[in-house]
Scaffold this motif. Structure first.
Motif, PDB file in Angstrom:
ATOM      1  N   LEU A   1       0.769  -1.232  -0.108  1.00 14.28           N
ATOM      2  CA  LEU A   1       0.104   0.035   0.144  1.00 14.28           C
ATOM      3  C   LEU A   1       0.811   1.426   0.112  1.00 14.28           C
ATOM      4  CD1 LEU A   1      -2.906  -1.098   2.482  1.00 14.28           C
ATOM      5  CD2 LEU A   1      -2.924  -0.909   0.012  1.00 14.28           C
ATOM      6  N   PHE A   2       1.779   1.504   0.825  1.00 12.36           N
ATOM      7  CA  PHE A   2       2.776   2.193   0.972  1.00 12.36           C
ATOM      8  C   PHE A   2       3.483   2.672  -0.426  1.00 12.36           C
ATOM      9  CE2 PHE A   2       3.283   2.135   5.366  1.00 12.36           C
ATOM     10  CZ  PHE A   2       2.785   3.263   5.713  1.00 12.36           C
ATOM     11  N   PHE A   3       3.824   1.675  -1.223  1.00 12.41           N
ATOM     12  CA  PHE A   3       4.463   1.592  -2.707  1.00 12.41           C
ATOM     13  C   PHE A   3       3.338   2.205  -3.631  1.00 12.41           C
ATOM     14  CE2 PHE A   3       4.963   0.026  -7.045  1.00 12.41           C
ATOM     15  CZ  PHE A   3       6.493   0.213  -7.356  1.00 12.41           C
ATOM     16  N   LYS A   4       1.968   1.826  -3.442  1.00  8.44           N
ATOM     17  CA  LYS A   4       1.042   2.410  -4.413  1.00  8.44           C
ATOM     18  C   LYS A   4       0.613   3.760  -4.283  1.00  8.44           C
ATOM     19  CE  LYS A   4      -1.758  -1.967  -4.684  1.00  8.44           C
ATOM     20  NZ  LYS A   4      -1.798  -2.138  -6.172  1.00  8.44           N
TER      21      LYS A   4
ATOM     22  N   HIS B   1       7.544   8.660 -10.155  1.00  9.00           N
ATOM     23  CA  HIS B   1       9.293   8.516 -10.082  1.00  9.00           C
ATOM     24  C   HIS B   1       9.690   7.794  -8.924  1.00  9.00           C
ATOM     25  CE1 HIS B   1       8.467  12.179  -7.187  1.00  9.00           C
ATOM     26  NE2 HIS B   1       9.728  11.850  -7.138  1.00  9.00           N
ATOM     27  N   ARG B   2       9.232   7.987  -7.968  1.00 11.45           N
ATOM     28  CA  ARG B   2       9.573   7.323  -6.762  1.00 11.45           C
ATOM     29  C   ARG B   2       9.571   5.681  -6.763  1.00 11.45           C
ATOM     30  NH1 ARG B   2      13.563   6.454  -3.237  1.00 11.45           N
ATOM     31  NH2 ARG B   2      12.637   5.564  -1.309  1.00 11.45           N
ATOM     32  N   GLN B   3       8.403   5.470  -7.323  1.00 17.88           N
ATOM     33  CA  GLN B   3       8.181   3.971  -7.945  1.00 17.88           C
ATOM     34  C   GLN B   3       9.264   3.336  -8.702  1.00 17.88           C
ATOM     35  OE1 GLN B   3       4.351   3.437  -9.126  1.00 17.88           O
ATOM     36  NE2 GLN B   3       3.332   3.603  -7.214  1.00 17.88           N
ATOM     37  N   ARG B   4       9.647   4.239  -9.728  1.00 17.27           N
ATOM     38  CA  ARG B   4      10.592   3.643 -10.691  1.00 17.27           C
ATOM     39  C   ARG B   4      12.039   3.568 -10.012  1.00 17.27           C
ATOM     40  NH1 ARG B   4       7.646   7.209 -14.268  1.00 17.27           N
ATOM     41  NH2 ARG B   4       8.826   8.825 -13.589  1.00 17.27           N
ATOM     42  N   ALA B   5      12.331   4.526  -9.214  1.00 18.52           N
ATOM     43  CA  ALA B   5      13.414   4.822  -8.143  1.00 18.52           C
ATOM     44  C   ALA B   5      13.583   3.421  -7.212  1.00 18.52           C
ATOM     45  CB  ALA B   5      13.672   5.859  -7.533  1.00 18.52           C
ATOM     46  N   LEU B   6      12.555   2.984  -6.830  1.00 24.10           N
ATOM     47  CA  LEU B   6      12.517   1.746  -5.899  1.00 24.10           C
ATOM     48  C   LEU B   6      12.815   0.667  -6.750  1.00 24.10           C
ATOM     49  CD1 LEU B   6       9.462   2.556  -3.433  1.00 24.10           C
ATOM     50  CD2 LEU B   6      11.961   2.548  -2.874  1.00 24.10           C
ATOM     51  N   ALA B   7      12.214   0.457  -8.270  1.00 21.39           N
ATOM     52  CA  ALA B   7      12.392  -0.748  -8.775  1.00 21.39           C
ATOM     53  C   ALA B   7      13.866  -0.441  -9.212  1.00 21.39           C
ATOM     54  CB  ALA B   7      11.379  -0.636  -9.884  1.00 21.39           C
TER      55      ALA B   7
ATOM     56  N   ARG C   1      12.624  -9.593  -6.692  1.00 21.45           N
ATOM     57  CA  ARG C   1      12.154  -8.098  -6.852  1.00 21.45           C
ATOM     58  C   ARG C   1      10.896  -7.769  -6.621  1.00 21.45           C
ATOM     59  NH1 ARG C   1      15.597  -6.935 -12.546  1.00 21.45           N
ATOM     60  NH2 ARG C   1      17.032  -8.824 -12.314  1.00 21.45           N
ATOM     61  N   ARG C   2      10.748  -7.066  -5.489  1.00 22.20           N
ATOM     62  CA  ARG C   2       9.150  -6.589  -5.010  1.00 22.20           C
ATOM     63  C   ARG C   2       8.519  -5.769  -5.975  1.00 22.20           C
ATOM     64  NH1 ARG C   2      11.006  -4.630   0.692  1.00 22.20           N
ATOM     65  NH2 ARG C   2      12.790  -4.069  -0.727  1.00 22.20           N
ATOM     66  N   PHE C   3       9.514  -4.706  -6.313  1.00 20.09           N
ATOM     67  CA  PHE C   3       8.874  -3.371  -6.899  1.00 20.09           C
ATOM     68  C   PHE C   3       9.131  -3.491  -8.387  1.00 20.09           C
ATOM     69  CE2 PHE C   3      10.558  -2.156  -2.604  1.00 20.09           C
ATOM     70  CZ  PHE C   3       9.148  -2.205  -2.019  1.00 20.09           C
ATOM     71  N   VAL C   4       9.493  -4.285  -8.725  1.00 16.87           N
ATOM     72  CA  VAL C   4       9.765  -4.349 -10.443  1.00 16.87           C
ATOM     73  C   VAL C   4       8.458  -4.997 -11.005  1.00 16.87           C
ATOM     74  CG1 VAL C   4      11.135  -5.384 -12.252  1.00 16.87           C
ATOM     75  CG2 VAL C   4      12.045  -4.706 -10.317  1.00 16.87           C
ATOM     76  N   GLU C   5       8.177  -4.349 -12.095  1.00 13.62           N
ATOM     77  CA  GLU C   5       6.516  -4.788 -12.733  1.00 13.62           C
ATOM     78  C   GLU C   5       7.079  -5.886 -13.680  1.00 13.62           C
ATOM     79  OE1 GLU C   5       3.171  -2.652 -15.198  1.00 13.62           O
ATOM     80  OE2 GLU C   5       4.563  -1.515 -13.967  1.00 13.62           O
ATOM     81  N   ARG C   6       6.202  -6.985 -13.754  1.00 16.18           N
ATOM     82  CA  ARG C   6       6.351  -7.974 -14.762  1.00 16.18           C
ATOM     83  C   ARG C   6       5.460  -7.729 -16.003  1.00 16.18           C
ATOM     84  NH1 ARG C   6       7.345 -12.825 -11.198  1.00 16.18           N
ATOM     85  NH2 ARG C   6       6.397 -12.699  -9.258  1.00 16.18           N
ATOM     86  N   ALA C   7       5.584  -8.353 -17.123  1.00 22.83           N
ATOM     87  CA  ALA C   7       4.819  -8.292 -18.427  1.00 22.83           C
ATOM     88  C   ALA C   7       3.638  -8.998 -18.312  1.00 22.83           C
ATOM     89  CB  ALA C   7       5.674  -9.090 -19.427  1.00 22.83           C
ATOM     90  N   TYR C   8       2.529  -8.255 -17.492  1.00 23.02           N
ATOM     91  CA  TYR C   8       1.158  -8.519 -17.280  1.00 23.02           C
ATOM     92  C   TYR C   8       0.476  -8.611 -18.355  1.00 23.02           C
ATOM     93  CZ  TYR C   8       2.729  -7.950 -12.222  1.00 23.02           C
ATOM     94  OH  TYR C   8       3.277  -8.043 -10.966  1.00 23.02           O
ATOM     95  N   LYS C   9      -0.452  -9.445 -18.663  1.00 20.54           N
ATOM     96  CA  LYS C   9      -1.556  -9.508 -19.483  1.00 20.54           C
ATOM     97  C   LYS C   9      -2.387  -8.201 -19.300  1.00 20.54           C
ATOM     98  CE  LYS C   9      -4.987 -12.006 -21.890  1.00 20.54           C
ATOM     99  NZ  LYS C   9      -5.691 -13.558 -22.123  1.00 20.54           N
ATOM    100  N   TYR C  10      -2.778  -7.937 -18.159  1.00 16.86           N
ATOM    101  CA  TYR C  10      -3.510  -6.983 -17.729  1.00 16.86           C
ATOM    102  C   TYR C  10      -2.769  -5.741 -16.922  1.00 16.86           C
ATOM    103  CZ  TYR C  10      -7.129 -10.192 -18.761  1.00 16.86           C
ATOM    104  OH  TYR C  10      -8.014 -11.485 -19.687  1.00 16.86           O
ATOM    105  N   ARG C  11      -2.760  -4.577 -17.689  1.00 21.64           N
ATOM    106  CA  ARG C  11      -2.008  -3.645 -17.051  1.00 21.64           C
ATOM    107  C   ARG C  11      -2.275  -3.034 -15.821  1.00 21.64           C
ATOM    108  NH1 ARG C  11       2.008  -3.635 -17.397  1.00 21.64           N
ATOM    109  NH2 ARG C  11       2.540  -1.588 -17.311  1.00 21.64           N
TER     110      ARG C  11
END
Length: 563
Positions: A385-388, A393-399, A408-418
Motif C-alpha cells: 500500500l505504501f508503494f501504491k 518517479h519514486r516507484q521507478r526509483a525503488l524498482a 524483486r518486489r517493486f519491479v513490474e512484470r509483463a502482465y497481460k492486464y496492465r
C-alpha cells in the motif's frame, strides 16, 4: 608458481584465483600443466593412500555407473540421506568417528560439510620417508581394537598415489591446511583419505588429475557432477568452475536444471557454481514463461523450480493476483500441514510474490488468509500500500534499486492486464478515479490493430476495465489511438455511468480532459472513443509527441454512478 598481484602472506588469495581454462583470467595467465608429474615418484614428495570403504547396504546396489541424470540424482539423494543417518550414529563416540573417518580435522578443528565428507589423516611413518606402496598398504593406522570397528571401517581396496604437496596446496585450501598446519603430523609423508565406493573413487582420481593438468577427460554430465561434488569437498574452486562451465555448455533440460538447483547447499553457495545455477534458473523461467500453457507441469515443480519461475520479470501472467493464487495453490498441494505452509511462505514463497502490484481487493484477502502468519501478512500488505501511494518517479526509483536483486518486489512484470491505480469515493456519490500508465514501447506494439487491457477495478460492486487500442478512425483513413471503458460480465445487471477520459500533455504536464460521455452498461459491453487525441497514429507516436512524458503515456478515467 608466481601469481601477479597476489598477497604472498595470504595463501587463500592464491588458491582462490581463477586460472582454469576458459576462466575469467584465462587471457591474462594460465596455470602451468603439471600433468606429466601426476603419480610420478620422481616429482613427488608424499604418498596419498586412498582407502575405498563399502557403501551402506541401501546403496551397495547402486554402483557408480548411473546412466542418466535422474539415476544420479536419485542415488545421490539416497546416499546423502544414508550419510546423515550414519553420521548421527557415528557421532556417539570418538572411537566410531575415527573408524568411519567422515569429518576431517585440521589444526584441531573439525570441519563438516552437509554432504558426504572424506577424512584426511597423516600417518605415523619412519623418519626415512619411503615410497614403497606395498609397505604403505600394510601399515596399520588404528590404535583401537579392530573387533570394535563398525562395518563401515572395512576397507574394500586401497589405491596409493604419489603426490606433490606444493601443487595440491596451491589448488586447495584443504590440502594447504593439511600440509602447513605447523603440527608434527604436517611433516609426515603418508596421507590417508577414506571415501565411499559409489562414484567417489573415480571422481577423486579425476579431481587429483585436474589439480595437475587443469583439465578433465570425462565429459558426461553425471561424471562431471561427481567431480564437482568432490571438488567442493576438497575445496578446489578452479575445478568447480571448470565443471560448472562444462555443464553449462551441455544441453539443458528441466530435469538437469532442477538437479543443479537442488545440489547440496555448500555447493550452491560457491561462487564457482553461480553461473550454472543462474543458467538453470533462466532455463526454467524461459520454458515456463507462459504458465497458462503449463499449469499442471508447473504445479508439480519442486520448491526450487517454483522460485526460479516466479522470480522472473518476464513471466507472462494476467496479473500479480494470478501469481498469488497459483503460488497459494502450489503451497497447499505440496505442504498440506498449515504450520509447514506458513513456514515456507515466511522463508521462501513470499519473496516471489510482488504484492505491490496486486489489487487492493486481493490484498484484503491476504490479510485474512490463514496460510500467512498474521505478522507477515500485515507487513507485505502495508509495504504494498505504501508503494501504491508513492509518486511514479519514486516507484521507478525503488524498482531501479532492485535491479540486481534476486527477488524483486517493486519491479513490474509483463502482465497481460496492465496495473492501475484507483481512488474510490462513496460520498456524495459513488465515484472512482482510475490511473493507467503505458510505456512508449507498449504503445508501439499496439500498431496496427493491437489492444491492451487494464486490470479490473470496481465501482458499486461491479467490475470494470479500460482498454487501449490502435484502430482506424471512423473514415478509415488513418490509424489512431483509442481508449474504451468496459464492464465485466455480471449477469443482467445494468449500470448508468458518467465517465471522462483525460491524459497528461506537455508543456504543463497536467491532465487535460479529452472525452466525456455517459452510458448504461450491461455485462460485457464497452464504450469509448476511437481517436482519443484527434490525431493520426504517426503524430501520436512521433518523437516530439506532447503525450509521452519521459516515455510514459499517462491516462485517467473518472467514473460516476448516475442517480
Amino acid at each position: 608458481m608466481r601469481v601477479p598481484d597476489a598477497d604472498l602472506f595470504n595463501p587463500q588469495s592464491v588458491m582462490d584465483s581463477d586460472f582454469s581454462p576458459g576462466g575469467a583470467s584465462a587471457s591474462a595467465s594460465v596455470d602451468p600443466d603439471f600433468g606429466f608429474a601426476f603419480d610420478d615418484s620422481n616429482f613427488s614428495d608424499r604418498t596419498l593412500r586412498i582407502e575405498i570403504m563399502p557403501d551402506l547396504p541401501e546403496t551397495k546396489s547402486d554402483g557408480g555407473g548411473c546412466c542418466s541424470i535422474s539415476d544420479w540424482a536419485r542415488n545421490r539423494k539416497r546416499r546423502r540421506e544414508d550419510f546423515k543417518k550414519e553420521n548421527d550414529f557415528i557421532g556417539q563416540s570418538e572411537e566410531q568417528i575415527l573408524n568411519c573417518n567422515l569429518p576431517y580435522t585440521v589444526d584441531g578443528v573439525t570441519y563438516e560439510n552437509q554432504d558426504e565428507e572424506a577424512m584426511a589423516m597423516v600417518e605415523e611413518s619412519p623418519s626415512d620417508i619411503g615410497l614403497n606402496s606395498n609397505q604403505i598398504g600394510n601399515d596399520s593406522i588404528y590404535n583401537n581394537d579392530s573387533s570394535k570397528n563398525m562395518d563401515c571401517s572395512k576397507v574394500l581396496r586401497v589405491k596409493t598415489i604419489h603426490i606433490s604437496s606444493p601443487i595440491l596446496a596451491a589448488k586447495s585450501p584443504f590440502f594447504y591446511k593439511l600440509f602447513s598446519n605447523g603440527m608434527k603430523e604436517s611433516e609426515q609423508r603418508h596421507v590417508t583419505l577414506r571415501i565411499h565406493a559409489s562414484a567417489e573413487e573415480t571422481a577423486l582420481l579425476d579431481l587429483l588429475s585436474f589439480m595437475y593438468s587443469n583439465t578433465l577427460s570425462t565429459t558426461t554430465p553425471t561424471a562431471l557432477l561427481d567431480v564437482l561434488m568432490a571438488a567442493d569437498k576438497f575445496e578446489v574452486a578452479s575445478c568447480m568452475r571448470y565443471c560448472s562451465r562444462l555443464l553449462r555448455n551441455l544441453p539443458m533440460t528441466c530435469e538437469s536444471a532442477l538437479l543443479y538447483l537442488d545440489l547440496p547447499s555448500s555447493v550452491l553457495m560457491a561462487d564457482a557454481v553461480q553461473p550454472l545455477t543462474d543458467a538453470a534458473k533462466q532455463f526454467l523461467a524461459v520454458r515456463y514463461k507462459d504458465i497458462t500453457k503449463f499449469q499442471e507441469e508447473v504445479l508439480n515443480l519442486p520448491l526450487t523450480g517454483i522460485e526460479a519461475v516466479f522470480s522472473s520479470d518476464d513471466l507472462q501472467v494476467a496479473s500479480e493476483d494470478a501469481v498469488y493464487d497459483f503460488v497459494l495453490k502450489w503451497a497447499r498441494t505440496h505442504y498440506p500441514k498449515l504450520e509447514e505452509r506458513r513456514g515456507i511462505f515466511a522463508t521462501r514463497l513470499s519473496r516471489v510474490i510482488r504484492f505491490p502490484y496486486m489489487t487492493c481487493r486481493k490484498l484484503k484477502k491476504v490479510l485474512t488468509c490463514i496460510d500467512f502468519d498474521p505478522e507477515l501478512a500485515s507487513k507485505v500488505v502495508l509495504e504494498a500500500l505504501f508503494f501504491k501511494s508513492e509518486m511514479p518517479h519514486r516507484q521507478r526509483a525503488l524498482a531501479a534499486e532492485e535491479a540486481n536483486a534476486t527477488y524483486r518486489r517493486f519491479v513490474e512484470r509483463a502482465y497481460k492486464y496492465r496495473p492501475v491505480k484507483v481512488v474510490e469515493f462513496e460520498l456524495p456519490r459513488q465515484q472512482c478515479v482510475v490511473y493507467l500508465d503505458l510505456k512508449r514501447e507498449e504503445c508501439t506494439h499496439l500498431f496496427p490493430a493491437g489492444r491492451v487491457y487494464s486490470q479490473a477495478f470496481h465501482l458499486g460492486g461491479q467490475g470494470f476495465f479500460l482498454s487501449a487500442h490502435c484502430n482506424m478512425d471512423q473514415q478509415s483513413s488513418f490509424h489512431c489511438f483509442g481508449l474504451f471503458l468496459g464492464m465485466q460480465e455480471r449477469g443482467s445487471v445494468t449500470f448508468a455511468v458518467d465517465y471522462e477520459f483525460a491524459a497528461r500533455s506537455k508543456p504543463t504536464e497536467d491532465y487535460v480532459s479529452k472525452y466525456k460521455g455517459n452510458y448504461t452498461f450491461t455485462g460485457g459491453k464497452a464504450v469509448g472513443y476511437r481517436n482519443l487525441f484527434g490525431i493520426p497514429w504517426t503524430a501520436f507516436m512521433s518523437d516530439d509527441s506532447i503525450y509521452f512524458i519521459n516515455g510514459i503515456l499517462h491516462l485517467r478515467a473518472e467514473l460516476t454512478i448516475r442517480q
